[in-house]
Design an enzyme around this catalytic site. Structure first.
Site: not given
Ligand code: ADP
Ligand code: ZN
Length: 617
Positions: A204, A425, A428, A501
């Site tokens: 939103p 991140e 990853h 994860d």
């Protein structure tokens, strides 16, 4: 919707109040005075009564006595038989005055109840009217089945695409829709098919409505907007008829845009939920699908819908010819936030100490709506201070109000959290890049998504492969573990951020063992009960098809796979530690990086050595 509900309750209370009032008025006329016949007779005996008025009622022998005592006090006595009481009074030598039978109170008995009824009905109608028209001029009484869509005609819509800051890719993707609406002929001539429906997904306040409206404004076509919850009414069939009505109206105004906000209210997956579905919603959804299938390609109606929950939508609406285009409206990155701030600062004079860039940097996770709100609060602060421009200090104060005053508290992310996410991140991403069967990396982001994830690393869309290999599954597990491993290496501590994860890695490993026969000790046997998620009750009812012993063995195998993947993944990340630092630094600066920027980190020409110290947070 909620405002109408509030009105409804208000009217309800007023009507109930009126009913009680009427009843009360009625009781007034028969209220007992507390004065008894015994007392009266006693006073007659004692010769205390001066005068008696007898007022007989109509049609019955009943009536009332108005008694004046010698002391001057007055009493009222209700009696069942006036002739009997008249005789009694005469026995004591008094001469009562008998009044003529009174006229019934014309007002109280007939006009008043009718008046109340009329008032009640007027209220009811006003209420229905208010509910249906939604402030629109075309609202008529009792038009339950009419669409409640709000129509903005082309000329009235002043929002243009350049009023939408950031969202560069999204705007580019929608450019063709604008072109089509402006000049449909250009597309039909070459036989191009334009999507009928576009689904905008995003949290939103990220600007979905704004985007849809800007497209209508840019193309100068009418804009119908309605909320999914407007369709869901308490009466079956109303929603469906509203949908029908809205499309009929839209056809009259084509080319145009229909915008359905919160489409999940109607388009929730059908047929789930225990014990039957929601009839009304299903009917409404069916009608929507029928309408979307019904209008021809290139008829000039484009349906745009917004949701923040694509996962709960009925897959039927995503089929070709319906919402065949899906667009994710992401949270803005630093640059996007700065642009949004600029747009909303346009009509607010800023002092020379205001640094929008710095504000953009400290508002990771804020949506466009949040930023607008922030500047608005700042302007209010300035006005309260009798100033005609906004100072940095106003914004700082507003920041506290906007951020801490609400549930958005959790959205203000500390620098430490940001660092951790960046390394997570990056972990990853490196594995995606280095491992041969996964990746390549498409985007890495540390912008909070508002639905729990602190960031994400996205590979290119998966190719359609008929099956996957053991090697790839192992690499998938390694990639999943990469985030946690990076946290461990850099911060010497771990966070709860790797929850999903770990879940994912475990799921893959378990499937390898129980389904695909990829573990030597277990062998090529399927120990997996089909896990169709359609029937929630199934797992409970189904007994496991294997022994406790096998269960234990499976668990050990799963652990062995994960442990091994962990070791290998850790090795890779350690080897690439300089990239890890660089990637995290870049993420901290830009918040979101694309494939090119990420892969450039691996280039030899990029400064490699360990000159960036591993700062502990
Ligand atoms: P959504 O429909 O995604 O919930 P809206 O489009 O209603 O969000 O956005 C609410 C308000 O936030 C807009 O009216 C606008 O003022 C502001 N806003 C959101 N995104 C942007 C943006 N990209 N550029 C400028 N303003 C924005
Ligand atoms: Zn992760």
């Amino acid at each position: 919707m909620s405002k109408n509900n509030k009105n409804f309750y208000l009217y309800f209370v007023i009507i109930i109040g009126l009913v009680f009032f009427t009843v009360w008025i009625g009781t007034l006329r028969v209220q007992n005075s507390g004065y008894t016949r015994g007392q009266f007779v006693q006073q007659l005996e004692n010769n205390e009564v001066a005068m008696v008025n007898i007022c007989p009622n109509r049609d019955t022998p009943t009536g009332s006595l108005e008694i004046t005592l010698k002391s001057g006090e007055e009493r009222t006595l209700y009696v069942t038989d006036v002739t009997e009481i008249e005789a009694l009074v005469r026995d004591y030598g008094l001469d009562p005055r008998v009044e003529s039978v009174p006229e019934e109170s014309w007002f109280l008995n007939s006009v008043f109840p009718i008046l109340i009824m009329v008032i009640a009905f007027v209220f009811l109608f006003v209420m229905m009217n208010a509910q249906n028209s939604g402030g629109n001029s075309n609202g008529k009484m009792m038009n339950f089945g009419r669409s409640r869509a709000r129509l903005t005609l082309g000329g009235e819509n002043t929002i243009k695409l350049d009023g939408v800051a950031g969202l560069k890719e999204e705007k580019e993707e929608l450019q063709e829709i604008v072109e089509f609406l402006k000049e449909p002929g250009k597309f039909t001539k070459v036989g191009a098919r334009i999507p009928k429906g576009i689904l905008l997904e995003g949290a939103p306040g990220t600007g979905k409505t704004l985007l849809a409206k800007a497209i209508a404004g840019e193309a100068n076509v009418p804009f119908f907007s309605i909320s999914g919850s407007d369709f869901v009414e308490m009466f079956v069939g109303v929603g469906a008829s509203r949908v029908r009505d809205m499309f009929a109206e839209a056809k009259r105004h084509s080319p145009c845009i229909i915008f359905i906000d919160e489409i999940d209210a109607v388009a929730r997956r059908r047929g789930t939920g225990m014990g039957g579905g929601h009839d009304e919603r299903e009917q409404t959804l069916n009608q929507l699908l029928v309408e979307m299938d019904g209008f021809g390609v290139n008829e000039g109606i484009i349906v745009m819908a917004a949701t923040n929950r694509v996962d709960i939508l009925d897959p039927a609406i995503l089929r070709p010819g319906r919402f065949d285009r899906k667009l994710t409206v992401a949270h803005p990155d630093v640059r996007g936030r700065e642009e949004i701030l600029k747009v909303h600062a346009e009509n607010k004079p800023l002092g020379d100490d205001v640094d929008l860039t710095q504000i953009a940097q400290t508002t990771a996770g804020f949506t466009g709506a949040d930023l607008e709100n922030l500047l608005n609060e700042a302007a209010i602060n300035a006005a309260m201070d009798e100033r005609v421009f906004v100072k940095q200090d106003d914004i700082k104060k507003a920041f506290v109000k906007v951020g801490i005053g609400t549930e958005k508290k959790s959205r203000i992310i500390s620098d430490k959290e940001k660092r951790i996410t960046a390394y997570h991140e990056a972990g990853h991403a490196i594995l995606f890049h280095v491992l041969p069967d996964v990746g390549p990396v498409y985007t890495v982001s540390i912008i909070p998504t508002g639905i729990g994830a602190a960031g994400y690393t996205m590979p290119l869309p998966e190719k359609d492969e008929a099956f996957t290999t053991k090697g790839k599954m192992l690499q998938d597990i390694m990639v999943s573990l990469g985030g946690r491993i990076a946290e461990e290496i850099i911060f010497d501590d771990v966070t709860t951020g790797a929850l999903s994860d770990i879940k994912k890695a475990t799921k893959v490993a378990r499937r390898m063992v129980t389904r695909y026969g990829m573990s030597e000790n277990i062998g090529i046997i399927n120990y997996d009960d089909d896990d169709d998620e359609v029937f929630i009750g199934r797992d409970l009812a189904h007994a496991k098809s294997h022994s406790e012993e096998i269960s234990g063995q499976i668990d050990r195998e799963v652990k062995a796979i994960i442990d091994e993947c962990y070791m290998k993944a850790k090795e890779i990340i350690m080897e690439q530690s300089s990239i890890l630092h660089k990637c995290a630094e870049l993420l901290l600066e830009k918040e979101k990086i694309g494939r090119d920027e990420f892969e450039a980190l691996f280039d030899k020409k990029y400064p490699q050595p360990e000159e960036i110290s591993p700062t502990m947070a």
